[in-house]
Design an enzyme around this catalytic site. Sequence first.
Site, PDB file in Angstrom:
ATOM      1  N   ARG A 149      98.750  31.848  89.281  1.00  0.00           N
ATOM      2  CA  ARG A 149      98.939  33.259  89.626  1.00  0.00           C
ATOM      3  C   ARG A 149      99.646  33.362  90.964  1.00  0.00           C
ATOM      4  O   ARG A 149      99.680  32.440  91.747  1.00  0.00           O
ATOM      5  CB  ARG A 149      97.576  33.969  89.704  1.00  0.00           C
ATOM      6  N   LYS A 160      87.408  25.653  93.184  1.00  0.00           N
ATOM      7  CA  LYS A 160      88.139  26.067  91.993  1.00  0.00           C
ATOM      8  C   LYS A 160      88.180  24.953  90.943  1.00  0.00           C
ATOM      9  O   LYS A 160      88.660  23.850  91.186  1.00  0.00           O
ATOM     10  CB  LYS A 160      89.560  26.477  92.392  1.00  0.00           C
ATOM     11  N   ARG A 200      88.414  37.520  99.243  1.00  0.00           N
ATOM     12  CA  ARG A 200      87.683  36.394  99.831  1.00  0.00           C
ATOM     13  C   ARG A 200      86.358  36.852 100.397  1.00  0.00           C
ATOM     14  O   ARG A 200      86.220  38.025 100.712  1.00  0.00           O
ATOM     15  CB  ARG A 200      88.460  35.813 101.032  1.00  0.00           C
TER      16      ARG A 200
HETATM   17  C1  BTN Z   1      95.683  30.350  88.540  1.00  0.00           C
HETATM   18  O1  BTN Z   1      96.531  30.415  89.438  1.00  0.00           O
HETATM   19  O2  BTN Z   1      94.488  30.340  88.817  1.00  0.00           O
HETATM   20  C2  BTN Z   1      96.110  30.324  87.095  1.00  0.00           C
HETATM   21  C3  BTN Z   1      96.403  28.929  86.617  1.00  0.00           C
HETATM   22  C4  BTN Z   1      96.854  28.890  85.166  1.00  0.00           C
HETATM   23  C5  BTN Z   1      97.317  27.515  84.750  1.00  0.00           C
HETATM   24  C6  BTN Z   1      97.579  27.427  83.281  1.00  0.00           C
HETATM   25  S1  BTN Z   1      97.775  25.777  82.694  1.00  0.00           S
HETATM   26  C7  BTN Z   1      98.316  26.345  81.142  1.00  0.00           C
HETATM   27  C8  BTN Z   1      99.233  27.537  81.420  1.00  0.00           C
HETATM   28  N1  BTN Z   1     100.588  27.107  81.681  1.00  0.00           N
HETATM   29  C9  BTN Z   1     100.977  27.380  82.934  1.00  0.00           C
HETATM   30  O3  BTN Z   1     102.098  27.117  83.412  1.00  0.00           O
HETATM   31  N2  BTN Z   1      99.990  27.983  83.596  1.00  0.00           N
HETATM   32  C10 BTN Z   1      98.807  28.163  82.755  1.00  0.00           C
END
Ligand code: BTN
Length: 329
Positions: free
Chosen positions: A124, A189, A324
Site C-alpha cells: 500500500r 507486521k 499509529r
Molecule cells: C501492504 O502494504 O501491507 C500490502 C501488501 C500486499 C502484498 C501482496 S503480495 C500479493 C499481491 N501482489 C502484490 O504486488 N502485492 C500484493
Amino acid sequence: MSAITPERVLLILSRLGAGEPVTLNALAEHAAISPEMLATMLPELIDHGVRQRRDGSLRVPGGVDLLDAGRIGADLQAALDEVPHVEVLGVTGSTNDLARARIEAGGSAPAVILAEAQTAGRGRRGRAWSSPVASNVYLSQVEALPGGLEAASGLSLATGVAVAEAIEEVAPVTVTLKWPNDLLVNGRKLGGILVELVTSRAGSHAILGIGINVRVPAYTSTGIDQAWTDLTRAGSARIERNRLAAAIIIHLRRTLEGFRKQGFDADLRRRWQARDPFLDRRVVARSEQGEIRGWGRGIDDRGEFVIETASEVVTVGAGEVSLRLEEKA
Ligand code: BTN
C-alpha cells in the site's frame, strides 16, 4: 551481478524438493550454472534451509515446502461446493499486476493467482513488498463486483478479517488488524492486503492482493523498513504454505459470500473490532492535511476509523492516512 536470482534459487530448491541429497555438480547442471557459482550461493541457500553434507552434497532436511496447485485444490474440494480456479506461478512481477492484465485483456481471469516469488511486489501507499522466493504466500484473488465499484466499500476490511481467521486456523498465533488491514502478530507486521479496483469491458472487479510472511530468509530481510515478523519466527515450527493458501481461499470465499449479500454488516464489524489493537489507545492519524491525535474508538459502519479528540469525534478514511499509536509516533 549477484548469482542469486529467484529463478535460480527456485530451480535449485525444486531439485532438492524431495529432501534427498543431490551432488553439487548435479545441482549446478540443473540450474545451468557452474559448480563454482553454485558454491558462492551457499550462504543464501542455507537461509532457505539447504544443508551441506560431509560428502559435499546438498539437501533440505524434511524436503522443500513448495506451492502445489494440486494440494491446494484438494483442500478446496474438501471444503467448498464451488472450487475456484487456482493458478500457481514460479517467478512473476506482481500477482496483482498479472490479475489486472488478465481482467483488462477481457479473458476469464483465474479466480486466484499465487506465485513463488515476485520481482515487483507492491504494498500500500506506493511501497515495495519484499517477495523472496519459496518463502511466503503471495496471492491475488479476483472478485467480480456486479454492483459496480460502490460495492467495494468495506471489502478490504472484510478481507482482513477472513485472512486473519485463516492464519489462526493453521498457525498457533494471535493476529490483530491494524486499521485498515495490516496483519500483525505481537505488534509486528506479518502480512498486508492491497485491494485494487479495475473497471474494463469485462465489468468491475476487485483484486485482493494478500502477502503473508511465512519464513523470510535472513538475507532478504535487510531492506524491510518496518517492524516485521513471520509465522516461523512467531513460533510455528513448520507451516505448510499450501495449507495456509488453501485456508485463506476458503475463508475468503465464505466471508465474501456474506459480504456480497449483506455488505460490511454488524457481524463483520464485530469480528474486525475484536482484533483492533488500537481500541481505546492513544493514536495519531497522519495525512497530507496534517495530524489528528486522540483515542482510537474502532470503526464505524462504513469501515472508517473513529478517533475521539479532546473536542470532537472524527472519522478518517483509508486513503492516504497512516495510523499509529501515539507512544510510537
Ligand atoms: C501492504 O502494504 O501491507 C500490502 C501488501 C500486499 C502484498 C501482496 S503480495 C500479493 C499481491 N501482489 C502484490 O504486488 N502485492 C500484493
